[in-house]
Scaffold this active site. Structure first.
Site, PDB file in Angstrom:
ATOM      1  N   THR A  70       0.851  -1.209   0.000  1.00  0.00           N
ATOM      2  CA  THR A  70       0.000   0.000   0.000  1.00  0.00           C
ATOM      3  C   THR A  70       0.879   1.248   0.000  1.00  0.00           C
ATOM      4  OG1 THR A  70      -1.725  -1.186   1.175  1.00  0.00           O
ATOM      5  CG2 THR A  70      -1.835   1.210   1.258  1.00  0.00           C
ATOM      6  N   GLN A 175       0.813 -10.236  -5.016  1.00  0.00           N
ATOM      7  CA  GLN A 175       0.288 -11.610  -4.994  1.00  0.00           C
ATOM      8  C   GLN A 175       1.175 -12.599  -5.748  1.00  0.00           C
ATOM      9  OE1 GLN A 175      -2.000 -12.670  -3.077  1.00  0.00           O
ATOM     10  NE2 GLN A 175      -3.014 -10.782  -2.452  1.00  0.00           N
ATOM     11  N   CYS A 320      -9.542  -7.364   1.565  1.00  0.00           N
ATOM     12  CA  CYS A 320      -9.135  -6.050   2.011  1.00  0.00           C
ATOM     13  C   CYS A 320     -10.348  -5.206   2.371  1.00  0.00           C
ATOM     14  CB  CYS A 320      -8.321  -5.349   0.929  1.00  0.00           C
ATOM     15  SG  CYS A 320      -7.006  -6.390   0.339  1.00  0.00           S
TER      16      CYS A 320
END
Ligand code: PMP
Length: 387
Positions: A70, A175, A320
């Site tokens: 992030t 990922q 999320c």
């Protein structure tokens, strides 16, 4: 409890835990300290950066340690906006993680454009080629693999196209890393990663920036990270992240076919036990660990609850924002309707997930479905209508 939510976070690996404890006990000093103990931590930190660079097939100096993907994604767009011209636009895939999508839209308002994906969730490189010709963007950002569906994007082709056109290419590989070889990201200019997705601790990650972007700065207020990210480095977490990735990379990825076969067996059992079930993205390459299931009936939250009681931790479309009622923009971009997206259940395995876990999960889906079938369809119909 069988854990099938590895795309949200993974347990700390033994290697990461050992590295963290060792570094916390023996290398806890501030790497900027002007004494020998500080210099020793600094040397270890730099050795960790080089090691990470070896796995990512990039120079260690191009890696900036961050608190996770992030931060890396936000820092990238904030920096890019400071050096961009007023007309410069950025081009993203329509299935990016919110930390890419929202950061881009915040820093490039009205100048963030989206590349559509097909029904399977993949970007067509031809569409990117056309955009590169039409009006050169400042940056193209396409993730390596999607957190909700596991669909792998043609990121190597896109990186090559962008390089040819002289346009920066960013890949959010949160990922991908640890599940597939990190060295395949070599051709990307910017890469974001997050340790807790591959057995490392939470709150640590990295951003690869090209060596040519020598004015990159994510945070100001200190000289750390070669002035690219101010703040005392969290060396124990960094050591643990590198150890976690090392474990995955050294073990290698030769068993991926076997893992895909286990997942395929689960998918067949699911299709047989729950009529009308669909799986998103099956027409394209997907990460070996992820299945995005559109269940035929009932909201995903009900399935998640029932499966939880059966001893299986699975998630709704995107972990999320699982408390968030808004349906997934990823499935919307793939052409699924709002009502279908609310029936998305995400299953994501880890390296430790075995055949028995997958078959147990298949049976749990079958049992949950049977309890509803046995009770007839009346209650479920009411629910569909009330969505
Ligand atoms: N990008 C992708 C593709 C992700 O899956 C995630 C985690 N859900 C992130 C970015 C953000 O990672 P973190 O929460 O570790 O900052």
């Amino acid at each position: 409890m069988a854990y099938f939510d590895h795309n949200a976070t993974t347990p700390l690996s033994r290697a990461a835990r050992a590295a963290w404890i060792e570094a916390s006990e023996d290398a806890w000093q501030n790497p900027s300290g002007p004494y020998r103990a500080g210099a020793r931590v600094r040397n270890r930190l730099e050795a960790g950066r080089e090691r990470l660079g070896d796995f990512l097939a990039c120079p260690g100096e191009s890696l900036v340690f961050t608190s996770g993907a992030t931060e890396g994604n936000n820092a990238l767009f904030a920096w890019l906006a400071r050096r961009a011209g007023p007309e410069d636009r950025v081009l993203l895939s329509a299935v990016e993680h919110p930390s890419v999508r929202e950061a881009a839209m915040r820093w490039f308002p009205g100048r963030t454009e989206f590349i559509p994906v097909d029904r399977d969730g993949a970007v067509d490189p031809e569409a990117v080629r056309r955009e590169l010709r039409r009006k050169r963007p400042g940056l193209v950002s396409v993730m390596a693999a999607n957190n909700e569906t596991g669909v792998v994007q043609p990121f190597e082709t896109l990186a090559a196209l962008c390089r040819e056109a002289g346009v920066w290419f960013h890949c959010d590989a949160a990922q991908w890393i640890g599940k597939m070889p990190a060295a395949r990201l070599e051709g990307c200019d910017f890469v974001t990663g997050s340790a807790h997705k591959f057995g490392g601790p939470k709150g640590v990650g990295f951003l690869r920036v090209p060596v040519s972007a020598d004015d990159f700065q994510g945070q100001v207020g200190g000289e750390q990270e070669h002035r690219r990210r101010a703040g005392t480095e969290n060396y124990p977490a960094i050591a643990a992240m590198v150890a976690a990735l090392e474990e995955r990379e050294v073990a290698g990825f030769a068993d991926v076919d076997e893992r895909i076969a286990r997942r395929a067996a689960f998918e067949s059992r699911l299709a047989e036990a729950v009529p009308g079930v669909r799986i998103a993205g099956t027409g394209k390459e997907r990460l070996w660990n992820t299945v995005s299931i559109i269940v035929p009936r009932h909201r995903n939250h009900r399935w998640v609850m029932k499966l939880d009681r059966e001893g299986f931790a699975v998630s709704t479309g995107s972990a999320c924002s699982s408390g968030d009622e808004a349906p997934s923009p990823v499935l919307a971009a793939m052409g699924y309707g709002v009502e279908e997206a609310r029936r998305a259940v995400r299953v994501s395995a880890g390296t430790e997930t075995g055949e028995a876990d997958w078959s147990g999960l298949g049976e749990a889906f079958a049992r949950v479905w049977r309890t509803w079938e046995d009770r007839g369809t009346d209650s479920s119909l009411t629910e569909v209508v009330s969505i």
